[in-house]
Design an enzyme around this catalytic site. Structure first.
Site, PDB file in Angstrom:
ATOM      1  N   LYS A   1      -2.201   6.432   1.630  1.00 23.45           N
ATOM      2  CA  LYS A   1      -2.979   7.644   1.844  1.00 23.45           C
ATOM      3  C   LYS A   1      -2.670   8.679   0.773  1.00 23.45           C
ATOM      4  CE  LYS A   1      -1.831  11.245   3.710  1.00 23.45           C
ATOM      5  NZ  LYS A   1      -1.216  12.320   4.519  1.00 23.45           N
TER       6      LYS A   1
ATOM      7  N   ASP B   1      -6.410   9.906   6.568  1.00 22.19           N
ATOM      8  CA  ASP B   1      -5.382  10.527   7.388  1.00 22.19           C
ATOM      9  C   ASP B   1      -5.846  10.525   8.840  1.00 22.19           C
ATOM     10  OD1 ASP B   1      -7.340  12.452   7.505  1.00 22.19           O
ATOM     11  OD2 ASP B   1      -6.065  14.108   6.838  1.00 22.19           O
TER      12      ASP B   1
END
Length: 227
Positions: A121, A139
Site C-alpha cells: 500500500k 487502504d
C-alpha cells in the site's frame, strides 16, 4: 446496472465533483512523503501533519536521518501511533536509501518495498503521488468503499481489490481514482454512519440500492437511511 456502467457513472461523478484530488499529507520532497506515509499507518493524516514539519526540518535528507539515534527521532514522532516501531522503520529506511540507493528514492514497487515500514500500500502511494504512475493503494477506506458501492464484489483482501480496480479504471486515471476513493471514504462513505443522504454516488451505489430494497420489503427500519 452492470459493473461497467457503474464504473462509468462513478468516474463521471468524481470527474465533475472532485476533478483534482490529492493527498492530504503535507510534504516537500519524495523522501519526506515517504516518512509521512510510514507515519500515517493506523494514524490520521491530521496527526501526522502536526509532527512532520519539525521532523522534516531536522532530517532534510536520508543520510542525516540514518545517523540519528532512536531516542532523538522518537522525540519528534512520539504522539503518533506505534512510535517505537515507526522510529526504527524511519531510521532503517533512511540507512537503506543511503547505502543501497545513494540517497535517491526508488521509483519502482520492488525497490520501495525493500524499505522497512513500506508494504504494498505504501509503495503504491509513493508511485501514485510522486510519479503519477497507474498504482492503486488500497487502504481501509479504499477497501471499504470499493466493496460497499459495488466497484468490487466481495473482495476478501486489499490485493484482490487492487487488481479489480486496476482492471476497470482506465490506466490514465488510476492514480486519481486512488484519491477519489480515499477521500470519499474519509468524509462521506464512513465506516460508521455513512452519510448516504449527502452522497452524490447513491444512485450508482450497490449498498444504497440494497438498503432501499430492504426498506420496501420491511427488512430494515426506515431510520436506517434518511433519503
Amino acid at each position: 446496472m452492470t459493473k461497467k456502467e457503474r464504473y462509468e457513472k462513478i468516474i463521471e461523478w468524481f470527474s465533475e465533483n472532485m476533478p483534482s484530488p490529492t493527498t492530504e499529507l503535507q510534504y516537500d520532497t519524495p523522501f519526506h512523503l515517504l516518512l509521512a506515509v510510514i507515519l500515517s499507518a493506523q494514524c490520521t493524516d491530521k496527526r501526522v501533519n502536526m509532527v512532520t514539519p519539525a521532523l522534516f526540518e531536522a532530517f532534510p535528507t536520508p543520510d542525516i536521518l540514518a545517523q540519528a539515534s532512536e531516542e532523538y527521532v522518537h522525540s519528534f514522532i512520539k504522539s503518533v501511533t506505534f512510535p517505537n516501531n515507526k522510529t526504527r522503520h524511519l531510521i532503517r529506511a533512511a540507512k537503506i536509501l543511503t547505502e543501497e540507493f545513494n540517497g535517491v528514492m526508488p521509483s519502482d514497487i520492488d525497490g520501495l518495498m525493500k524499505l522497512p515500514g513500506v508494504g504494498r500500500k505504501t509503495a503504491n502511494v509513493m508511485l501514485a503521488v510522486v510519479w503519477n504512475k497507474a498504482a492503486m493503494a488500497v487502504d481501509t477506506h479504499v477497501f471499504r468503499v470499493s466493496n460497499r458501492i459495488g466497484l468490487t464484489t466481495n473482495s476478501k483482501t486489499p490485493y484482490a481489490t487492487e487488481k479489480t480496480l486496476i482492471k476497470y479504471f482506465p490506466e490514465d486515471i488510476i492514480s486519481t481514482a486512488h484519491h477519489w476513493l480515499i477521500l470519499h471514504g474519509r468524509y462521506v462513505c464512513k465506516a460508521r454512519n455513512p452519510e448516504c443522504d449527502e452522497c452524490g454516488l447513491k444512485l450508482y451505489c450497490k449498498e444504497y440500492d440494497k438498503i432501499k430494497k430492504d426498506i420496501k420489503t420491511k427488512k430494515v427500519s426506515k431510520k436506517t437511511i434518511k433519503a
